[in-house]
Design a protein around this motif. Structure first.
Motif, PDB file in Angstrom:
ATOM      1  N   GLN A 132     -77.973  17.513  22.640  1.00 51.34           N
ATOM      2  CA  GLN A 132     -78.640  16.825  23.690  1.00 51.34           C
ATOM      3  C   GLN A 132     -78.288  15.306  23.183  1.00 51.34           C
ATOM      4  O   GLN A 132     -78.073  14.464  23.934  1.00 51.34           O
ATOM      5  CB  GLN A 132     -79.758  17.028  24.141  1.00 51.34           C
ATOM      6  N   GLU A 133     -78.827  14.994  22.010  1.00 47.25           N
ATOM      7  CA  GLU A 133     -78.869  13.571  21.459  1.00 47.25           C
ATOM      8  C   GLU A 133     -77.641  12.941  21.722  1.00 47.25           C
ATOM      9  O   GLU A 133     -77.376  11.858  21.979  1.00 47.25           O
ATOM     10  CB  GLU A 133     -79.330  13.520  19.975  1.00 47.25           C
ATOM     11  N   ILE A 134     -76.488  13.833  21.104  1.00 44.27           N
ATOM     12  CA  ILE A 134     -74.927  13.234  20.970  1.00 44.27           C
ATOM     13  C   ILE A 134     -74.663  12.956  22.532  1.00 44.27           C
ATOM     14  O   ILE A 134     -74.167  12.080  22.959  1.00 44.27           O
ATOM     15  CB  ILE A 134     -74.198  14.214  20.291  1.00 44.27           C
ATOM     16  N   GLN A 135     -74.989  14.079  23.407  1.00 47.13           N
ATOM     17  CA  GLN A 135     -74.247  13.885  24.670  1.00 47.13           C
ATOM     18  C   GLN A 135     -75.156  12.832  25.476  1.00 47.13           C
ATOM     19  O   GLN A 135     -74.185  12.115  26.131  1.00 47.13           O
ATOM     20  CB  GLN A 135     -74.765  15.292  25.428  1.00 47.13           C
ATOM     21  N   ASP A 136     -76.160  12.316  25.336  1.00 51.66           N
ATOM     22  CA  ASP A 136     -77.035  11.457  25.897  1.00 51.66           C
ATOM     23  C   ASP A 136     -76.143  10.070  25.314  1.00 51.66           C
ATOM     24  O   ASP A 136     -75.970   9.357  26.160  1.00 51.66           O
ATOM     25  CB  ASP A 136     -78.365  11.476  25.624  1.00 51.66           C
ATOM     26  N   TYR A 137     -76.030  10.075  24.343  1.00 53.77           N
ATOM     27  CA  TYR A 137     -75.392   8.924  23.612  1.00 53.77           C
ATOM     28  C   TYR A 137     -73.896   8.541  24.175  1.00 53.77           C
ATOM     29  O   TYR A 137     -73.454   7.536  24.852  1.00 53.77           O
ATOM     30  CB  TYR A 137     -75.211   8.668  22.259  1.00 53.77           C
ATOM     31  N   ILE A 138     -73.174   9.821  24.434  1.00 52.26           N
ATOM     32  CA  ILE A 138     -71.770   9.653  25.111  1.00 52.26           C
ATOM     33  C   ILE A 138     -71.848   9.214  26.607  1.00 52.26           C
ATOM     34  O   ILE A 138     -71.354   8.288  27.027  1.00 52.26           O
ATOM     35  CB  ILE A 138     -71.049  11.054  24.918  1.00 52.26           C
ATOM     36  N   LYS A 139     -72.902   9.693  27.087  1.00 55.26           N
ATOM     37  CA  LYS A 139     -73.129   9.532  28.819  1.00 55.26           C
ATOM     38  C   LYS A 139     -73.587   8.255  28.913  1.00 55.26           C
ATOM     39  O   LYS A 139     -73.355   7.594  30.103  1.00 55.26           O
ATOM     40  CB  LYS A 139     -73.701  10.684  29.424  1.00 55.26           C
ATOM     41  N   TRP A 140     -74.212   7.401  28.077  1.00 49.51           N
ATOM     42  CA  TRP A 140     -75.144   6.313  28.280  1.00 49.51           C
ATOM     43  C   TRP A 140     -74.241   5.265  29.011  1.00 49.51           C
ATOM     44  O   TRP A 140     -73.331   4.671  28.302  1.00 49.51           O
ATOM     45  CB  TRP A 140     -75.917   5.953  27.031  1.00 49.51           C
ATOM     46  N   GLY A 141     -74.555   4.759  30.057  1.00 51.03           N
ATOM     47  CA  GLY A 141     -73.930   3.584  30.936  1.00 51.03           C
ATOM     48  C   GLY A 141     -72.426   3.812  30.994  1.00 51.03           C
ATOM     49  O   GLY A 141     -71.707   3.005  31.206  1.00 51.03           O
ATOM     50  N   GLU A 142     -71.734   5.130  31.117  1.00 49.54           N
ATOM     51  CA  GLU A 142     -70.472   5.396  31.255  1.00 49.54           C
ATOM     52  C   GLU A 142     -70.276   6.407  32.438  1.00 49.54           C
ATOM     53  O   GLU A 142     -70.969   7.185  32.682  1.00 49.54           O
ATOM     54  CB  GLU A 142     -69.725   6.313  29.780  1.00 49.54           C
ATOM     55  N   ASN A 143     -68.912   6.023  32.984  1.00 50.39           N
ATOM     56  CA  ASN A 143     -68.498   6.713  34.051  1.00 50.39           C
ATOM     57  C   ASN A 143     -67.921   8.064  33.483  1.00 50.39           C
ATOM     58  O   ASN A 143     -67.153   7.807  32.388  1.00 50.39           O
ATOM     59  CB  ASN A 143     -67.302   6.030  34.569  1.00 50.39           C
ATOM     60  N   PRO A 144     -68.158   9.419  34.116  1.00 50.99           N
ATOM     61  CA  PRO A 144     -67.512  10.385  33.616  1.00 50.99           C
ATOM     62  C   PRO A 144     -66.067  10.600  33.068  1.00 50.99           C
ATOM     63  O   PRO A 144     -65.638  11.069  32.392  1.00 50.99           O
ATOM     64  CB  PRO A 144     -67.905  11.510  34.410  1.00 50.99           C
ATOM     65  N   GLU A 145     -65.253   9.796  33.735  1.00 53.35           N
ATOM     66  CA  GLU A 145     -63.943   9.778  33.684  1.00 53.35           C
ATOM     67  C   GLU A 145     -63.277   8.717  32.713  1.00 53.35           C
ATOM     68  O   GLU A 145     -62.297   8.526  32.416  1.00 53.35           O
ATOM     69  CB  GLU A 145     -63.266   9.605  35.164  1.00 53.35           C
ATOM     70  N   ASN A 146     -64.176   7.781  32.277  1.00 51.40           N
ATOM     71  CA  ASN A 146     -63.833   7.002  31.318  1.00 51.40           C
ATOM     72  C   ASN A 146     -63.687   7.484  29.990  1.00 51.40           C
ATOM     73  O   ASN A 146     -63.952   8.418  29.460  1.00 51.40           O
ATOM     74  CB  ASN A 146     -65.099   5.769  30.983  1.00 51.40           C
ATOM     75  N   LYS A 147     -62.577   6.779  29.108  1.00 53.74           N
ATOM     76  CA  LYS A 147     -62.430   7.087  27.863  1.00 53.74           C
ATOM     77  C   LYS A 147     -63.203   6.198  26.762  1.00 53.74           C
ATOM     78  O   LYS A 147     -62.600   4.880  26.490  1.00 53.74           O
ATOM     79  CB  LYS A 147     -60.793   7.058  27.791  1.00 53.74           C
ATOM     80  N   PRO A 148     -64.402   6.525  26.577  1.00 56.39           N
ATOM     81  CA  PRO A 148     -65.055   5.489  25.934  1.00 56.39           C
ATOM     82  C   PRO A 148     -64.574   5.293  24.449  1.00 56.39           C
ATOM     83  O   PRO A 148     -64.808   4.221  23.847  1.00 56.39           O
ATOM     84  CB  PRO A 148     -66.396   6.353  25.617  1.00 56.39           C
ATOM     85  N   TYR A 149     -63.582   5.778  23.827  1.00 55.77           N
ATOM     86  CA  TYR A 149     -63.030   5.576  22.384  1.00 55.77           C
ATOM     87  C   TYR A 149     -61.591   5.464  22.410  1.00 55.77           C
ATOM     88  O   TYR A 149     -61.028   5.606  21.491  1.00 55.77           O
ATOM     89  CB  TYR A 149     -63.597   6.929  21.489  1.00 55.77           C
ATOM     90  N   GLN A 150     -61.201   4.827  23.455  1.00 57.05           N
ATOM     91  CA  GLN A 150     -59.728   4.575  23.919  1.00 57.05           C
ATOM     92  C   GLN A 150     -59.330   3.723  22.988  1.00 57.05           C
ATOM     93  O   GLN A 150     -58.034   3.391  22.260  1.00 57.05           O
ATOM     94  CB  GLN A 150     -59.533   4.484  25.285  1.00 57.05           C
ATOM     95  N   SER A 151     -60.026   2.632  22.633  1.00 56.71           N
ATOM     96  CA  SER A 151     -59.736   1.428  21.838  1.00 56.71           C
ATOM     97  C   SER A 151     -59.243   2.024  20.404  1.00 56.71           C
ATOM     98  O   SER A 151     -60.163   2.780  19.701  1.00 56.71           O
ATOM     99  CB  SER A 151     -60.785   0.355  21.821  1.00 56.71           C
ATOM    100  N   PRO A 152     -58.509   1.126  19.514  1.00 51.50           N
ATOM    101  CA  PRO A 152     -58.177   1.841  18.581  1.00 51.50           C
ATOM    102  C   PRO A 152     -59.134   1.239  17.598  1.00 51.50           C
ATOM    103  O   PRO A 152     -59.202   1.925  16.435  1.00 51.50           O
ATOM    104  CB  PRO A 152     -56.551   0.797  18.322  1.00 51.50           C
ATOM    105  N   HIS A 153     -60.009   0.357  18.082  1.00 51.43           N
ATOM    106  CA  HIS A 153     -61.143   0.120  16.850  1.00 51.43           C
ATOM    107  C   HIS A 153     -61.757   1.546  16.643  1.00 51.43           C
ATOM    108  O   HIS A 153     -62.450   1.501  15.506  1.00 51.43           O
ATOM    109  CB  HIS A 153     -62.146  -0.922  17.674  1.00 51.43           C
TER     110      HIS A 153
END
Length: 754
Positions: free
Chosen positions: A723-744
């Motif tokens: 749950q802790e990981i999922q909450d962090y991933i979802k925080w402020g993000e659209n479900p269809e967004n790719k949060p780690y798409q940047s090469p950074h």
């Protein structure tokens, strides 16, 4: 010539003969109008007979030595007429040689001949071909005295000059033979360095790197690409190769790798791209699989092709890497660097002409081995975008996308060969024993999740957690590390550009309070990049003839202290406290380092690169450095020695190393690492490079929704942590967004090794 002019010339030579050595250049610069061909004629016709010819032996000798030193001044004088300066310089040497004969003063005579060759090689007056013939004759005369046995340094210097003269005179086979002889002399000197050891061997290699560059250029001009690649390899990672041999008690001395051995590193679907930077551009050696690699080799055939850049390309690359490195190390510019990373990589792909290089690979190529050079080791070449035409369909993507068999790095082909000889590929396909360092500074919560998840796949799994992951704890459990199949370090990392051997992995108990000890201010980054080398063409003599002939046994002096870089605080927009490492520098107190967040650590309580070199990891098939900046290497030296944490683990015996090129985010790194081990330890047991590739591309393309679902299904992650990981991933993000798409987030990780 009128009498007034003649007297002015006489006054000038008198002033030079009676002044102190440090005043000579000032006198020359103040009398530029007198430094002309008339002055050269005066010296030959009047002064040589009326003054020098009447002196007794000792006076004549000292006067001739002064002429040699005037030669150094006139030939280096940039004001006035360059052509006239050289004519006067030549006159000084030729007049001096009427006194300095081989029979009476052989060592001085050889120095005069060497410098005479340099002046004729640069001469503007007269026919170029005739001047070069005179230069060649002078160098050959000098070598009659400057033999390898008696004067190895001078022998190498004069051979280098002679090779340049042959090259300029379009005598390429003679240039090749001469440069090869010079390289043999330099490598003999290297083997005989006793006092000073590794540091002095490295210094010698840096001083003579330009000799290898010239040899590579001559080989390419002769269309001998295979020999060019052999000399590129011969110039790289020499210290590390020698250390590798010594550590494993290999019976014979390290021999240069041959092109046949390079070709035999490849599988049928594999290719090597090896970069090399010279004074006029950069080259890429493209080695592809050939079923029959037997001499003789034909240039451009037999599995090797060479792409060469323009000087403008090199200038663009130098400018790019300066800006890139300045921004990544400057905390005030870091956010800008991170946001522009994708755009910068597109620019880098253009500068490197990566499309042209990839187009030369056969369609059957599915795997790449990248061999960067100097600062290219700091750049994520595997993330560069290119295009490939396969089966009449154009594919576009990063190199990871275009090569499904993975992209891996190696410092040099020779190190890869040595590693394969010690640890043949495929011998350890079922790793079982894990040794891990877990969150020793207790400020990386997702690191705990990462290591605990990974450890479930191993039996046994020996993990030093949090406060137990101290220097003492590691020393007490060192047997567990040395017996491990895989070692995983999930912690903060630190790379010291000013002293790479002080680079370290941060352990528990190393953090100290700001008041103890007091820390001085950091230095700066000047000296980070190397300028061009000096000029070997001239040998200085002291005014009274003190010529120090070098003998075969010698020691080079140690270099000065390098400056430290500034220490600033670290920032990360996504998760300020959750960035692994990013440690900024070493304080004026050599035992302490300060992180980008302002924390202070005692380096004696960390594991440094020097200590990593002392480990015995011959059973270890993989070291994963899930920490910041662990893939950075020393780029100041011109010989590409590849001094960094990965080299330490390779030397210790590891077969593969996963390292990072910048400060990585704690959460995305934990997700990537868990996914990597899922794939690596799956039933198909893919190679490290393939497992890492699949993990990186998966992370890049995963949407928020897909990541949340993966966490829910992942059997390695503890239910209490999901749950802790999922909450962090979802925080402020659209479900269809790719949060780690940047090469950074994904491109920092590199697979180095087999």
């Amino acid at each position: 010539m009128d009498e007034l002019r003649r007297q002015a010339y006489q006054n000038l030579i008198d002033a030079l003969l009676t002044c102190d050595r440090e005043e000579e250049m000032g006198i020359m610069q103040a009398n530029l109008e007198l430094i002309d061909e008339g002055f050269a004629q005066f010296l030959r016709r009047d002064w040589a007979t009326q003054t020098l010819g009447k002196l007794q032996d000792e006076e004549a000798f000292n006067c001739a030595i002064n002429l040699h030193n005037f030669n150094l001044g006139f030939s280096s004088l940039r004001q006035g007429s360059r052509a006239s300066n050289l004519e006067v310089s030549i006159a000084c040497l030729e007049i001096g040689l009427t006194v300095i004969t081989r029979e009476a003063y052989s060592e001085y005579w050889a120095a005069f001949q060497n410098n005479l060759g340099a002046d004729y090689g640069n001469r503007i007056r007269g026919e170029k071909a005739e001047n070069l013939e005179v230069a060649i004759a002078a160098y050959l005369a000098s070598l009659e005295v400057y033999t390898r046995e008696a004067f190895p340094i001078n022998n190498a210097e004069t051979l280098y000059n002679l090779g340049l003269a042959y090259r300029d005179n379009s005598q390429l086979p003679a240039a090749y033979d001469t440069f090869n002889t010079a390289i043999e002399t330099v490598e003999l000197m290297r083997s005989e360095i006793i006092i000073g050891g590794e540091a002095d061997r490295q210094k010698l290699a840096e001083e003579w790197n330009k000799l290898y560059q010239e040899m590579v250029e001559v080989c390419l001009a002769m269309a001998n690409q295979t020999a060019a690649l052999e000399y590129v390899e011969r110039s790289k990672t020499r210290n590390l190769v020698e250390l590798f041999y010594n550590a494993r008690s290999v019976p014979q001395n390290p021999q240069p790798i041959s092109f046949a051995e390079i070709g035999n590193l490849l599988a049928e679907d594999e290719a090597i791209l090896e970069w090399y930077i010279t004074f006029n551009g950069f080259k890429v050696f493209i080695v592809t699989y050939q079923p029959f690699l037997a001499p003789p080799y034909q240039g451009g055939v037999g599995g090797v092709d060479v792409w060469e850049s323009s000087e403008q390309d090199l200038q663009a690359l130098e400018e790019f890497q300066r800006e890139y490195i300045d921004d990544i190390k400057d905390n005030e510019k870091y956010d800008n660097w991170k946001n522009q990373l994708e755009t910068r990589l597109e620019k880098l792909a253009e500068i490197l002409h990566i499309d042209e290089i990839i187009s030369r690979l056969p369609e059957t190529c599915k795997r790449l081995i990248l061999v960067p050079f100097r600062y290219l080791h700091l750049l994520p070449l595997h993330a560069l975008t290119s295009r490939r035409l396969r089966e009449n369909v154009e594919e576009t993507g990063s190199l990871l996308d275009l090569f499904p068999g993975g992209v891996r790095y190696t410092p040099s082909c020779q190190l890869l060969l040595l590693s394969q000889r010690v640890n043949p590929p495929g011998e350890d396909s079922s790793p079982r024993k894990l040794f891990a360092i877990q969150n020793p500074t207790e400020d990386l919560d997702f690191t705990d999740i990462e290591v605990e998840a990974i450890a479930k796949s191993f039996n046994p799994a020996e993990v030093l957690k949090r406060e137990k992951a101290s220097k003492t704890g590691l020393q007490e459990r060192i047997t567990g590390l040395q017996d491990a199949d895989i070692a995983h370090f999930s912690c903060h990392g630190f790379f010291d550009f000013s002293n790479p051997r002080k680079s370290a992995l941060i352990l528990a108990g190393s953090k100290v309070t700001p008041l103890n000890p007091p820390l001085g201010k950091g230095g700066d980054w000047r000296g980070f990049l190397l300028g061009k080398g000096g000029d070997w063409r001239r040998f200085p003599l002291t005014k009274w003839g003190d010529w120090r002939g070098e003998k075969r046994k010698f020691s080079l002096g140690k270099g000065g202290d390098r400056r430290r870089f500034p220490l600033t605080k670290w920032r990360d927009k996504r998760s300020p406290p959750l960035t692994k490492g990013g440690l900024g520098g070493v304080s004026s107190n050599q035992s302490y380092i300060r992180s980008r967040r302002g924390e202070i650590f005692d380096i004696t309580q960390c594991v440094t690169l020097t200590e990593i070199f002392d480990l015995k990891l011959n059973k270890c098939s993989l070291v994963t450095l899930s920490a910041c900046e662990t893939g950075l290497t020393d780029i100041r030296d011109t010989t590409d020695e590849y001094i960094g944490l990965p080299s330490g683990f390779f030397y210790a015996g590891a077969t593969n190393v996963i390292s990072t090129l910048w400060a990585v985010n704690d959460v995305s790194t934990a997700i990537l690492m868990i996914r990597f081990y899922e794939l690596l330890l799956s039933e198909i047991r893919p190679p490290v490079a393939i497992a890492l590739r699949e993990s990186q591309l998966w992370l890049r393309e995963a949407t928020v929704q897909k990541l949340v679902e993966w966490v829910a299904d992942c059997q390695l992650i503890a239910d209490a942590k999901k749950q802790e990981i999922q909450d962090y991933i979802k925080w402020g993000e659209n479900p269809e967004n790719k949060p780690y798409q940047s090469p950074h987030f994904w491109a920092a990780f590199c697979a180095v090794g087999q």
